[in-house]
Design a protein around this motif. Structure first.
Motif, PDB file in Angstrom:
ATOM      1  N   GLN A  41       3.594 -44.269  56.180  1.00  0.00           N
ATOM      2  CA  GLN A  41       2.857 -43.961  57.398  1.00  0.00           C
ATOM      3  C   GLN A  41       2.163 -45.229  57.861  1.00  0.00           C
ATOM      4  OE1 GLN A  41       0.312 -40.455  57.257  1.00  0.00           O
ATOM      5  NE2 GLN A  41       1.310 -39.794  55.359  1.00  0.00           N
ATOM      6  N   TYR A  42       2.138 -45.475  59.162  1.00  0.00           N
ATOM      7  CA  TYR A  42       1.480 -46.691  59.637  1.00  0.00           C
ATOM      8  C   TYR A  42       0.811 -46.453  60.980  1.00  0.00           C
ATOM      9  CZ  TYR A  42       5.624 -47.484  62.591  1.00  0.00           C
ATOM     10  OH  TYR A  42       6.629 -47.367  63.513  1.00  0.00           O
ATOM     11  N   ARG A  43      -0.136 -47.334  61.283  1.00  0.00           N
ATOM     12  CA  ARG A  43      -0.814 -47.330  62.572  1.00  0.00           C
ATOM     13  C   ARG A  43      -0.878 -48.767  63.070  1.00  0.00           C
ATOM     14  NH1 ARG A  43      -0.082 -42.833  61.539  1.00  0.00           N
ATOM     15  NH2 ARG A  43      -1.469 -41.024  61.646  1.00  0.00           N
ATOM     16  N   ALA A  51      -0.620 -49.732  56.861  1.00  0.00           N
ATOM     17  CA  ALA A  51       0.388 -48.770  56.416  1.00  0.00           C
ATOM     18  C   ALA A  51       0.061 -48.317  55.003  1.00  0.00           C
ATOM     19  CB  ALA A  51       1.783 -49.386  56.464  1.00  0.00           C
ATOM     20  N   VAL A  52       0.494 -47.109  54.683  1.00  0.00           N
ATOM     21  CA  VAL A  52       0.385 -46.565  53.333  1.00  0.00           C
ATOM     22  C   VAL A  52       1.731 -45.963  52.963  1.00  0.00           C
ATOM     23  CG1 VAL A  52      -0.765 -44.913  51.811  1.00  0.00           C
ATOM     24  CG2 VAL A  52      -2.055 -46.006  53.637  1.00  0.00           C
ATOM     25  N   ARG A  53       2.227 -46.303  51.779  1.00  0.00           N
ATOM     26  CA  ARG A  53       3.391 -45.629  51.223  1.00  0.00           C
ATOM     27  C   ARG A  53       2.921 -44.767  50.075  1.00  0.00           C
ATOM     28  NH1 ARG A  53       8.651 -45.591  51.490  1.00  0.00           N
ATOM     29  NH2 ARG A  53       8.760 -47.403  52.859  1.00  0.00           N
ATOM     30  N   ALA A  54       3.126 -43.468  50.175  1.00  0.00           N
ATOM     31  CA  ALA A  54       2.586 -42.569  49.162  1.00  0.00           C
ATOM     32  C   ALA A  54       3.283 -41.225  49.216  1.00  0.00           C
ATOM     33  CB  ALA A  54       1.084 -42.372  49.379  1.00  0.00           C
ATOM     34  N   CYS A  62      -5.367 -44.039  59.407  1.00  0.00           N
ATOM     35  CA  CYS A  62      -5.824 -43.524  60.696  1.00  0.00           C
ATOM     36  C   CYS A  62      -6.326 -44.660  61.575  1.00  0.00           C
ATOM     37  CB  CYS A  62      -6.925 -42.479  60.508  1.00  0.00           C
ATOM     38  SG  CYS A  62      -8.472 -43.135  59.878  1.00  0.00           S
ATOM     39  N   LYS A  63      -6.473 -44.326  62.858  1.00  0.00           N
ATOM     40  CA  LYS A  63      -6.983 -45.263  63.854  1.00  0.00           C
ATOM     41  C   LYS A  63      -8.088 -44.566  64.633  1.00  0.00           C
ATOM     42  CE  LYS A  63      -5.513 -47.990  67.868  1.00  0.00           C
ATOM     43  NZ  LYS A  63      -4.397 -48.302  68.775  1.00  0.00           N
TER      44      LYS A  63
END
Length: 622
Positions: A41-43, A51-54, A62-63
């Motif tokens: 997931q990325y912003r 980004a986070v890969r999990a 989040c933004k």
């Protein structure tokens, strides 16, 4: 384990450096690795991205206006107001609120296993941090006004502003330490955060600091009964908090730590857990007997596997490729095979016993070094006499007890932590005998020791055992063992947790009196005494082995493994990394003198070459 990456262009004069931010952050995310069930997931923001890969439930990205947040792991708040806010708005929003209200001091109230990146594009400000233990990793690089970060060094070098230039100094550090010790990475000007460390960037100025330290307390009282009861309570709380369902298994080597974890799992669940043990058909390496004793004692459901030299040959390229830096801890092989066995039998989560030695005093060198510390406590005049008589004793007179006395005095004169490296292979040989001349320019042969001295001295305690444990929390645990277990479980596609590294246990153990940890040469005195009616007697009294690998012996016996090792060392010579005379010397000594001792350095060099082969983007030019 969840992982984060991203960047911030702190000052944005002209056009952004990243021409396609969406493609750039996805490329960095691909270099993070992760379990097969994980997703990215990325912003994107103005001049920044996170980004986070999990796997589901482990991620917050989040933004909020000019703020971007990437938060990985399972953090919790100790502050009641922030905890209540998180319950209502979610963890991410509570972190953003805390950032606006408290700045980087929010980290003092954030607990558990995590990595975090807060990017404020409006103010050109960023905060990076990892948890107190270092179960999460975070690397970073600064290029002009751009900050690039990622859980792996490979993710950082995926950014177009960061070159994958291998640092000759880090090659030396790797050979010295068998991994690249933080804060360095294998790449030039790419750095790692240490446990409980943060980086705070404001414009073009960056500062690093520590938001927490082990609460050692030399004035802590001696209240054994209360301490023992609290210890057992915390053990159960830690395991219960992770869970003991059918999807959960445990590593079981037969040592004190893994046996304790398996036993507590059995107590909490009311039945024995699935346990996984590795054996070796080699004298002095196999601990399966003790794993079986512990398994029977706690009614576990055991799974066993005996590693072969063919297994090692097949695993070496996979393991080298999976690490983002060269990694020379040979026990990565049995760890991977054990984790793969657990995954193949249906487990999705493993509990590992790592950490007990480093918080309760279990490493043999703690008792060994106490013998040498006694010399420093002698009156100065007496030390002068002993040093004069024995310290400079010529070889012709250094026979028998006199030779031992000379060795003792000369070692005792070396201060800690340097004294622990007197048998280090690189320390004894010297960089100029090992590395080719092109890598020696500007090399600092003392940097690994300088890193160690900083950590050894950065404690609240003057007790030797506390200082050595503090060093091992960073050097043995965060730099080596946690990276070994976490990455090998990831390679096997299974998650892992460390119940003995629960912060409550760490906060409990730190202020215990120093003689609770090592007493009259007995390691882990309190730990073992408090569990003497729980653990099998054979486990309590056994000597420490771990997941050692008989590589040096098997290299002599298995032609394919021996050829892989020799070809790898020859390739390092062709790359102009190591000198051919040193490789010849090493192989001859391995054949004629001590296969296990010289096998260690052969393994370390082989894994360096295997890593270079699997990372063609890594450039070793001077």
């Amino acid at each position: 384990m969840s992982k984060i990456c991203g960047w911030l262009e702190a000052t944005r004069a002209g056009s952004p450096r990243m021409s396609d931010p969406s493609a750039g952050i996805r490329l960095m995310g691909d270099r993070l690795g992760g379990l097969s069930s994980s997703a990215l997931q990325y912003r994107l923001g103005t001049g920044c991205a996170t980004a986070v890969r999990a796997t589901p439930g482990e991620t917050e990205v989040c933004k909020d206006g000019g703020l971007l947040l990437a938060l990985a792991g399972r953090p919790t708040w100790s502050d009641a107001a922030l905890r209540e806010r998180a319950a209502h708005t979610g963890m991410a929003q509570s972190v953003l609120h805390a950032w606006r209200e408290r700045g980087h001091s929010l980290l003092e109230h954030l607990h558990g296993s995590f990595s975090i990146a807060l990017l404020d594009s409006d103010r050109g400000e960023a905060l990076l941090a990892i948890d107190r233990v270092g179960t999460h990793t975070l690397c970073y690089a600064r290029r002009s006004s751009t900050l690039v970060f990622g859980a792996t060094a490979d993710a950082v070098t995926a950014h177009p502003e960061v070159a994958a230039d291998v640092d000759p100094q880090s090659v030396y550090d790797y050979l010295y330490s068998h991994m690249v010790p933080a804060p360095a990475t294998i790449y030039r000007d790419v750095w790692k955060l240490l446990p409980a460390q943060y980086l705070h960037l404001r414009g073009t100025t960056a500062e690093t600091g520590f938001y927490w330290s082990m609460p050692y307390d030399e004035a802590a009282g001696d209240d054994y009964e209360r301490h023992a009861a609290r210890f057992r309570e915390l053990l159960e709380q830690s395991v219960r908090g992770i869970g003991t369902g059918e999807e959960v298994g445990a590593f079981l080597s037969g040592g004190t730590d893994s046996s304790t974890v398996a036993g507590v799992m059995a107590r909490v669940a009311g039945h024995g857990p699935h346990t996984y043990s590795i054996g070796f058909d080699a004298d002095g390496f196999d601990e399966m007997e003790y794993a079986r004793i512990a398994s029977t004692h706690f009614g576990c459901r055991p799974h066993e596997y005996y590693v072969t030299s063919a297994d090692v040959t097949q695993a070496i390229p996979k393991i080298a490729a999976h690490y983002d830096e060269p990694f020379g801890n040979a026990s990565a092989v049995p760890t991977f095979l054990c984790a793969r066995m657990a995954r193949d039998s249906g487990r999705t989560l493993m509990l590992a016993g790592d950490g007990g030695d480093e918080i309760f005093g279990g490493n043999a060198r703690y008792a060994d070094q106490e013998v040498f510390e006694r010399y420093g406590r002698l009156p100065g005049p007496l030390r002068g006499v002993l040093g004069g008589v024995f310290g400079n004793l010529p070889d012709a007179l250094a026979i028998g007890v006199f030779r031992r006395a000379r060795n003792y005095v000369n070692r005792a004169r070396i201060p800690l932590p340097d004294r622990m490296e007197v048998f280090n292979h690189v320390e004894r040989e010297g960089a100029s005998r090992i590395l080719q001349d092109r890598l020696l320019s500007g090399l600092n042969p003392h940097r690994p020791q300088e890193f160690a001295r900083e950590v050894y001295g950065r404690t609240r305690s003057t007790a030797m055992v506390d200082r050595m444990m503090h060093l091992d929390l960073k050097q043995t645990l965060a730099d080596s063992d946690l990276r070994k277990v976490s990455r090998m479980c990831e390679l096997a596609d299974i998650d892992v947790r460390y119940p003995l590294l629960d912060e409550r246990l760490m906060a409990f153990s730190a202020p215990l009196p120093a003689n609770y940890k090592v007493r009259d040469g007995q390691l882990r005195w309190f730990f073992k005494d408090a569990l003497k009616d729980f653990l099998p007697q054979a486990v309590l009294t056994k000597s420490k082995h771990g997941f050692g690998l008989p590589f040096g012996l098997w290299m002599q016996q298995d032609a394919q493994l021996g050829r892989l090792a020799k070809d790898s060392l020859d390739a390092l010579v062709e790359r102009r990394v190591v000198k051919p005379e040193f490789v010849q010397h090493l192989l001859e000594r391995h054949r004629s003198e001590h296969a296990s001792y010289y096998g260690v350095m052969i393994w370390v060099l082989m894994m360096l070459e295997q890593w270079l082969q699997s990372h063609p983007q890594a450039r070793l030019d001077t």
